[in-house]
Design a protein around this motif. Structure first.
Motif, short mmCIF file in Angstrom:
data_model
loop_
_atom_site.label_atom_id
_atom_site.label_comp_id
_atom_site.label_asym_id
_atom_site.label_seq_id
_atom_site.Cartn_x
_atom_site.Cartn_y
_atom_site.Cartn_z
N ALA A 75 0.84 -1.20 0.00
CA ALA A 75 0.00 0.00 0.00
C ALA A 75 0.87 1.25 0.00
O ALA A 75 1.99 1.24 0.53
CB ALA A 75 -0.89 0.00 1.24
N PRO A 76 0.39 2.34 -0.61
CA PRO A 76 1.16 3.59 -0.59
C PRO A 76 1.43 4.02 0.85
O PRO A 76 0.57 3.89 1.72
CB PRO A 76 0.22 4.58 -1.30
N GLY A 77 2.64 4.49 1.09
CA GLY A 77 3.01 4.86 2.44
C GLY A 77 2.73 6.31 2.76
O GLY A 77 2.25 7.08 1.92
N VAL A 78 3.01 6.67 3.99
CA VAL A 78 2.76 8.02 4.48
C VAL A 78 4.04 8.56 5.11
O VAL A 78 5.01 7.83 5.36
CB VAL A 78 1.62 8.04 5.51
N LEU A 79 4.03 9.83 5.38
CA LEU A 79 5.11 10.48 6.10
C LEU A 79 4.74 10.50 7.58
O LEU A 79 3.60 10.81 7.93
CB LEU A 79 5.31 11.91 5.59
N VAL A 80 5.69 10.19 8.43
CA VAL A 80 5.44 10.19 9.88
C VAL A 80 6.41 11.17 10.54
O VAL A 80 7.63 11.01 10.45
CB VAL A 80 5.62 8.79 10.50
N ALA A 81 5.84 12.16 11.19
CA ALA A 81 6.63 13.17 11.89
C ALA A 81 6.39 13.04 13.39
O ALA A 81 5.24 12.92 13.84
CB ALA A 81 6.24 14.57 11.41
N VAL A 82 7.48 13.06 14.16
CA VAL A 82 7.40 12.92 15.62
C VAL A 82 8.13 14.09 16.27
O VAL A 82 9.24 14.44 15.86
CB VAL A 82 8.05 11.60 16.09
N ASP A 83 7.49 14.68 17.26
CA ASP A 83 8.14 15.66 18.12
C ASP A 83 7.99 15.19 19.56
O ASP A 83 6.87 14.98 20.03
CB ASP A 83 7.52 17.05 17.97
N GLY A 84 9.11 15.02 20.24
CA GLY A 84 9.08 14.55 21.62
C GLY A 84 9.72 15.55 22.55
O GLY A 84 10.89 15.92 22.36
N GLY A 85 8.98 16.01 23.55
CA GLY A 85 9.48 16.98 24.49
C GLY A 85 9.59 16.41 25.89
O GLY A 85 9.46 15.20 26.11
N GLY A 86 9.78 17.31 26.84
CA GLY A 86 9.93 16.89 28.22
C GLY A 86 8.63 16.52 28.89
O GLY A 86 8.63 15.93 29.98
N SER A 87 7.48 16.84 28.25
CA SER A 87 6.20 16.52 28.87
C SER A 87 5.31 15.63 28.01
O SER A 87 4.45 14.94 28.54
CB SER A 87 5.44 17.82 29.19
N THR B 95 4.78 13.57 23.76
CA THR B 95 5.28 13.21 22.44
C THR B 95 4.12 13.23 21.46
O THR B 95 3.08 12.60 21.72
CB THR B 95 5.92 11.81 22.46
N ASP B 96 4.27 13.97 20.37
CA ASP B 96 3.24 14.05 19.34
C ASP B 96 3.74 13.39 18.07
O ASP B 96 4.91 13.51 17.70
CB ASP B 96 2.91 15.51 19.02
N ALA B 97 2.83 12.69 17.39
CA ALA B 97 3.14 12.11 16.08
C ALA B 97 2.00 12.41 15.13
O ALA B 97 0.83 12.43 15.52
CB ALA B 97 3.35 10.60 16.19
N VAL B 98 2.35 12.67 13.88
CA VAL B 98 1.33 12.85 12.84
C VAL B 98 1.72 12.03 11.63
O VAL B 98 2.91 11.85 11.34
CB VAL B 98 1.14 14.33 12.44
N ALA B 99 0.72 11.51 10.94
CA ALA B 99 0.91 10.87 9.64
C ALA B 99 0.30 11.80 8.60
O ALA B 99 -0.82 12.29 8.79
CB ALA B 99 0.24 9.50 9.60
N LEU B 100 1.03 12.05 7.55
CA LEU B 100 0.51 12.93 6.51
C LEU B 100 0.91 12.43 5.14
O LEU B 100 1.87 11.65 4.99
CB LEU B 100 0.96 14.37 6.72
N SER B 101 0.17 12.86 4.15
CA SER B 101 0.47 12.49 2.78
C SER B 101 1.50 13.45 2.19
O SER B 101 1.79 14.51 2.77
CB SER B 101 -0.81 12.55 1.93
N ALA B 102 2.02 13.10 1.01
CA ALA B 102 2.97 13.98 0.35
C ALA B 102 2.32 15.28 -0.09
O ALA B 102 3.03 16.25 -0.37
CB ALA B 102 3.59 13.26 -0.86
N ALA C 284 4.82 3.37 6.74
CA ALA C 284 5.62 4.60 6.64
C ALA C 284 6.53 4.56 5.43
O ALA C 284 7.19 3.55 5.17
CB ALA C 284 6.45 4.78 7.91
N ASP C 285 6.53 5.63 4.67
CA ASP C 285 7.51 5.80 3.59
C ASP C 285 8.74 6.55 4.08
O ASP C 285 9.86 6.27 3.69
CB ASP C 285 6.89 6.56 2.42
N ARG C 286 8.48 7.54 4.93
CA ARG C 286 9.58 8.30 5.54
C ARG C 286 9.17 8.67 6.96
O ARG C 286 7.99 8.85 7.25
CB ARG C 286 9.88 9.58 4.76
N ALA C 287 10.16 8.81 7.81
CA ALA C 287 9.89 9.20 9.20
C ALA C 287 10.95 10.19 9.65
O ALA C 287 12.08 10.21 9.15
CB ALA C 287 9.88 7.97 10.11
#
Length: 329
Positions: free
Chosen positions: A8-20, A22-29, A71-74
């Motif tokens: 299946a076509p993959g998605v982009l996965v972005a993660v931001d992790g802080g001291g309190s 962690t957020d992750a989002v999946a998005l298309s190109a 995931a296609d890219r992370a």
């Protein structure tokens, strides 16, 4: 001929992790946000490497399951990845995970880069974060970068919510036992924690009856006391402003940018709360030291910047960037 499975076509996965958190989002190109997930803190300095990896892996799997695609890219931008050794260790620790086994290896770096990207797309800029801790980076269009170790007191740092809470309690303790100046924090801190005195707070912390990270939650009390005119609280807020300015101006000076029009991106929970005494002190001191600097306060979650950086990496068009920014900021 046996049927061949089609990935299946993959998605982009972005993660931001802080001291309190962690957020992750999946998005298309195309910049469409397909799924979001939030977890606990993932700072390797606070948790240790393996627990931090588990938090990140959990939120990534959650967001991929919600998106219904691999995931296609992370990219992972985390607080506590301040030294090259820490970045290399985290990269190696996630390499075996299926979502990290993409054609292009995941980008792993400090979360300040995500904050910076939320605030500006300029190739020359400075960012200062004041959240649970404090840190700064500077980048220049020719590729030069300035980083700080950001290891707390042992690397010359002062401030952030955790230390502000400790300082507030320190002053409250001295006010109660007579060694220090009077402050409303003497009564407000134990009341907030449901204890009868500052001494009771100290004893509870000593015997681990309350968690040490509760000190970060004292920061709003400190700012409220400063706003009400408490001299002790006000002095701590003013010192925090000075430390933020010192980081920003040092980064500008060491990159030869003091006399250049440069965005100075400010973010993190302490700054994003919008306390005027803090922000006013920063604006005034920055204008005096670097008149051309352009302060920008970021209140959006830095995972938006992590997503924009991924779109930058694949060469997405401006419409994709605007679509992601509109959904995440």
């Amino acid at each position: 001929m046996p049927a061949q499975s089609v990935r299946a076509p993959g998605v982009l996965v972005a993660v931001d992790g802080g001291g309190s958190k962690t957020d992750a989002v999946a998005l298309s190109a195309a910049g469409e946000v397909l799924a979001r997930a939030t977890g606990a803190s993932s700072s390797p300095q606070n948790l240790g490497l393996d627990p931090a990896v588990r938090v990140v892996d959990s939120v990534v799997r959650e967001v991929l399951a919600a998106a219904g695609a691999p995931a296609d890219r992370a990219a992972c931008y985390l607080s506590g990845l301040d030294l090259p050794e820490e970045i290399a260790a985290f990269s190696a620790a996630i390499a075996h995970l299926d979502w990290a086994g993409t054609t292009v290896p995941p980008v792993v770096d400090n979360d300040l880069f995500a904050l910076l990207r939320v605030g500006t797309a300029e190739a020359t800029a400075v960012a200062v974060v004041c959240g649970t801790g404090i840190n700064a980076i500077g980048v220049r269009a020719d590729g030069a970068q300035l980083r700080f170790p950001a290891l707390g007191m042992i690397s010359g740092d002062w401030g952030g919510g955790s230390q502000l809470g400790q300082e507030a309690l320190w002053h409250a303790a001295r006010a109660e036992d007579g060694r220090g100046a009077p402050t409303s924090l003497r009564s407000e801190i134990p009341a907030f924690l449901g204890l009868p005195s500052v001494r009771a707070v100290t004893v509870a912390l000593h015997f681990n009856h309350i968690r040490p990270d509760v000190l970060t939650a004292l920061t709003p009390l400190l700012f409220a006391a400063a706003e009400a005119g408490d001299a002790v609280a006000g002095s701590l807020v003013d010192r925090q402003a000075e430390e933020i300015i010192t980081l920003a101006v040092t980064a500008l000076r060491r990159l030869d940018l003091l006399e250049t029009a440069v965005p100075v991106v400010l973010g993190g929970g302490v700054l994003a709360a919008g306390h005027e005494r803090l922000l006013g002190g920063i604006r005034g001191a920055l204008a005096a030291a670097a008149p051309l600097a352009e302060p920008t306060l970021v209140t959006a979650r830095p995972v938006a910047g992590a997503a924009l950086l991924l779109l930058d990496q694949i060469g997405a068009d401006p419409a994709a960037h605007e679509r992601a920014r509109a959904a995440l900021c």
